[in-house]
Design a protein around this motif. Structure first.
Motif, PDB file in Angstrom:
ATOM      1  N   VAL A  82     -51.937-123.874 101.234  1.00 49.16           N
ATOM      2  CA  VAL A  82     -52.477-123.318  99.984  1.00 49.16           C
ATOM      3  C   VAL A  82     -51.812-123.991  98.782  1.00 49.16           C
ATOM      4  O   VAL A  82     -50.684-124.463  98.874  1.00 49.16           O
ATOM      5  CB  VAL A  82     -52.277-121.793  99.905  1.00 49.16           C
ATOM      6  CG1 VAL A  82     -53.067-121.078 100.985  1.00 49.16           C
ATOM      7  CG2 VAL A  82     -50.799-121.425  99.960  1.00 49.16           C
ATOM      8  N   PRO A  83     -52.483-124.022  97.636  1.00 52.39           N
ATOM      9  CA  PRO A  83     -51.882-124.636  96.444  1.00 52.39           C
ATOM     10  C   PRO A  83     -50.907-123.709  95.720  1.00 52.39           C
ATOM     11  O   PRO A  83     -50.114-124.169  94.898  1.00 52.39           O
ATOM     12  CB  PRO A  83     -53.093-124.944  95.557  1.00 52.39           C
ATOM     13  CG  PRO A  83     -54.112-123.926  95.951  1.00 52.39           C
ATOM     14  CD  PRO A  83     -53.914-123.701  97.422  1.00 52.39           C
ATOM     15  N   LEU A  84     -50.968-122.395  96.030  1.00 51.63           N
ATOM     16  CA  LEU A  84     -50.124-121.457  95.292  1.00 51.63           C
ATOM     17  C   LEU A  84     -49.801-120.248  96.170  1.00 51.63           C
ATOM     18  O   LEU A  84     -50.663-119.749  96.907  1.00 51.63           O
ATOM     19  CB  LEU A  84     -50.842-120.986  94.020  1.00 51.63           C
ATOM     20  CG  LEU A  84     -50.087-119.990  93.133  1.00 51.63           C
ATOM     21  CD1 LEU A  84     -48.832-120.626  92.547  1.00 51.63           C
ATOM     22  CD2 LEU A  84     -51.006-119.479  92.008  1.00 51.63           C
ATOM     23  N   ILE A  85     -48.556-119.774  96.071  1.00 50.29           N
ATOM     24  CA  ILE A  85     -48.121-118.565  96.773  1.00 50.29           C
ATOM     25  C   ILE A  85     -47.697-117.529  95.736  1.00 50.29           C
ATOM     26  O   ILE A  85     -46.853-117.817  94.880  1.00 50.29           O
ATOM     27  CB  ILE A  85     -46.929-118.852  97.712  1.00 50.29           C
ATOM     28  CG1 ILE A  85     -47.318-119.868  98.786  1.00 50.29           C
ATOM     29  CG2 ILE A  85     -46.429-117.560  98.355  1.00 50.29           C
ATOM     30  CD1 ILE A  85     -46.136-120.365  99.603  1.00 50.29           C
ATOM     31  N   ALA A  86     -48.276-116.341  95.785  1.00 47.26           N
ATOM     32  CA  ALA A  86     -47.864-115.230  94.929  1.00 47.26           C
ATOM     33  C   ALA A  86     -46.847-114.412  95.718  1.00 47.26           C
ATOM     34  O   ALA A  86     -47.172-113.842  96.769  1.00 47.26           O
ATOM     35  CB  ALA A  86     -49.064-114.370  94.546  1.00 47.26           C
ATOM     36  N   ALA A  87     -45.604-114.370  95.220  1.00 49.76           N
ATOM     37  CA  ALA A  87     -44.504-113.768  95.977  1.00 49.76           C
ATOM     38  C   ALA A  87     -43.877-112.607  95.222  1.00 49.76           C
ATOM     39  O   ALA A  87     -43.729-112.654  93.996  1.00 49.76           O
ATOM     40  CB  ALA A  87     -43.439-114.820  96.274  1.00 49.76           C
ATOM     41  N   GLU A  88     -43.476-111.573  95.968  1.00 45.35           N
ATOM     42  CA  GLU A  88     -42.794-110.434  95.349  1.00 45.35           C
ATOM     43  C   GLU A  88     -41.497-110.889  94.678  1.00 45.35           C
ATOM     44  O   GLU A  88     -41.193-110.503  93.562  1.00 45.35           O
ATOM     45  CB  GLU A  88     -42.507-109.368  96.408  1.00 45.35           C
ATOM     46  CG  GLU A  88     -41.814-108.134  95.856  1.00 45.35           C
ATOM     47  CD  GLU A  88     -41.536-107.091  96.914  1.00 45.35           C
ATOM     48  OE1 GLU A  88     -41.072-105.987  96.559  1.00 45.35           O
ATOM     49  OE2 GLU A  88     -41.777-107.359  98.119  1.00 45.35           O
ATOM     50  N   ASP A  89     -40.726-111.720  95.373  1.00 44.27           N
ATOM     51  CA  ASP A  89     -39.501-112.302  94.821  1.00 44.27           C
ATOM     52  C   ASP A  89     -39.489-113.771  95.219  1.00 44.27           C
ATOM     53  O   ASP A  89     -39.297-114.100  96.396  1.00 44.27           O
ATOM     54  CB  ASP A  89     -38.263-111.578  95.362  1.00 44.27           C
ATOM     55  CG  ASP A  89     -36.974-112.044  94.688  1.00 44.27           C
ATOM     56  OD1 ASP A  89     -36.873-113.231  94.336  1.00 44.27           O
ATOM     57  OD2 ASP A  89     -36.043-111.215  94.541  1.00 44.27           O
ATOM     58  N   THR A  90     -39.714-114.649  94.271  1.00 44.84           N
ATOM     59  CA  THR A  90     -39.839-116.076  94.584  1.00 44.84           C
ATOM     60  C   THR A  90     -38.556-116.647  95.183  1.00 44.84           C
ATOM     61  O   THR A  90     -38.606-117.588  95.973  1.00 44.84           O
ATOM     62  CB  THR A  90     -40.216-116.867  93.322  1.00 44.84           C
ATOM     63  OG1 THR A  90     -39.236-116.626  92.299  1.00 44.84           O
ATOM     64  CG2 THR A  90     -41.598-116.458  92.823  1.00 44.84           C
ATOM     65  N   ARG A  91     -37.404-116.068  94.840  1.00 49.23           N
ATOM     66  CA  ARG A  91     -36.140-116.579  95.373  1.00 49.23           C
ATOM     67  C   ARG A  91     -36.043-116.315  96.869  1.00 49.23           C
ATOM     68  O   ARG A  91     -35.632-117.195  97.643  1.00 49.23           O
ATOM     69  CB  ARG A  91     -34.960-115.935  94.645  1.00 49.23           C
ATOM     70  CG  ARG A  91     -34.865-116.306  93.164  1.00 49.23           C
ATOM     71  CD  ARG A  91     -33.930-115.382  92.438  1.00 49.23           C
ATOM     72  NE  ARG A  91     -34.393-113.979  92.524  1.00 49.23           N
ATOM     73  CZ  ARG A  91     -33.753-112.947  91.988  1.00 49.23           C
ATOM     74  NH1 ARG A  91     -32.617-113.151  91.323  1.00 49.23           N
ATOM     75  NH2 ARG A  91     -34.234-111.723  92.103  1.00 49.23           N
ATOM     76  N   LEU A  92     -36.423-115.107  97.291  1.00 49.13           N
ATOM     77  CA  LEU A  92     -36.389-114.792  98.719  1.00 49.13           C
ATOM     78  C   LEU A  92     -37.425-115.604  99.481  1.00 49.13           C
ATOM     79  O   LEU A  92     -37.161-116.095 100.587  1.00 49.13           O
ATOM     80  CB  LEU A  92     -36.625-113.294  98.927  1.00 49.13           C
ATOM     81  CG  LEU A  92     -35.521-112.361  98.439  1.00 49.13           C
ATOM     82  CD1 LEU A  92     -35.921-110.906  98.638  1.00 49.13           C
ATOM     83  CD2 LEU A  92     -34.216-112.647  99.174  1.00 49.13           C
TER      84      LEU A  92
END
Length: 291
Positions: free
Chosen positions: A29-39
């Protein structure tokens, strides 16, 4: 053509608990929507995935949801992940999934590690049919009503709980469900200090209050299914209540028949009570017509 929204499960502790399909989606995928990008970046780095990430969590501004929907409308795929487990299952993400589904967008679930399934599989008390309650309300009427429904349900029930509230929740469950009802506590599932403790609700509540349990980490509680003996007893009790109610209704009808035939209500109630053993006070009903 609109993009696809991939709802991707990620490990709940052990980073090895990720499927090949999940990794392929996160890579493609071109983009990931993450709850916490660091984790999320820790997981991606471990598997050599360089996909761009953006934050999306319970406190995100409405504008972020709008941005992600616009991304999908533009024809690009999007992966949605949370810190651990599956988005929308006691985790953020259901608003995005619901919004995209409402536009007839394609939503693709990518299953994987799950604290719910892990504790059900390891508890030995959940039974073949069970429900998932997630986190209970902290207090008040809604909490009492939810626990009352759990107590009345013959199936097993899975509950998530914060470590600081485990003891209080076990006490409340023991009081409502019965101290003898079987239960299990899953702590730190898939992690280094994983443990599953089994016992009755009363025993586990006592251990939690007296320092006999380690109350640190992530918790999933299982209220066990009713045993066959309990189900049989409840069924027999229900049948007895129904039989008694039917007998009382029949006796009241007989009183009304005798009153209609000319007996006084008092005499009719007294006679039917003597014949049936049903207390006279339950049979002496005031005639609503006023006669």
């Amino acid at each position: 053509m609109s993009g696809r929204l991939f709802v991707v499960s990620t490990p709940i502790g052990n980073l090895s608990d990720v499927t090949l399909r999940s990794l392929n989606v996160l890579r493609d995928v071109p983009l990931i929507a993450a709850e916490d990008t660091r984790l999320t970046r820790r997981l991606l780095d471990r598997h050599g995935i360089a996909t761009r990430t953006t934050s999306f969590h319970a406190q995100s501004a409405p504008s972020r949801l709008a941005e992600l929907l616009a991304h999908l409308r533009g024809g690009a795929d999007l992966a949605l992940v949370t810190d651990a487990g599956t988005p929308s299952v006691s985790d953020p993400g259901d608003d995005l999934v619901a919004a995209w589904a409402a536009e007839d967008g394609v939503v693709v679930p990518i299953p994987g590690a799950s604290a719910v399934l892990a504790v059900v599989a390891g508890s030995a008390v959940a039974g073949p049919r069970w429900s998932f309650e997630g986190f209970l309300p902290r207090s008040g009427r809604e909490r009492r009503e939810r626990i009352a429904r759990i107590a009345a349900d013959e199936r097993g029930t899975v509950i998530y709980e914060a470590p600081g509230r485990v003891a209080a929740t076990l006490v409340d469950l023991a009081a409502a469900c019965g101290a003898e009802r079987p239960a299990a506590i899953g702590r730190e599932l898939t992690k280094l200090h994983e443990e599953i403790v089994r016992g009755s609700l009363g025993e586990l509540a006592g251990r939690a209050r007296n320092g006999g349990l380690t109350l640190r980490g992530e918790f999933a509680l299982v209220v066990g299914a009713w045993t066959a003996a309990r189900i049989e007893a409840e069924s027999a009790s229900g049948a007895a209540v129904a039989t008694a109610a039917d007998a009382e209704a029949a006796a009241v009808t007989e009183v009304e028949r005798r009153v209609a035939a000319g007996s006084s209500r008092g005499d009719a109630a007294r006679t039917v009570a003597a014949e049936t053993g049903i207390p006279r006070r339950k049979l002496y009903r005031v005639d609503r017509s006023g006669s």
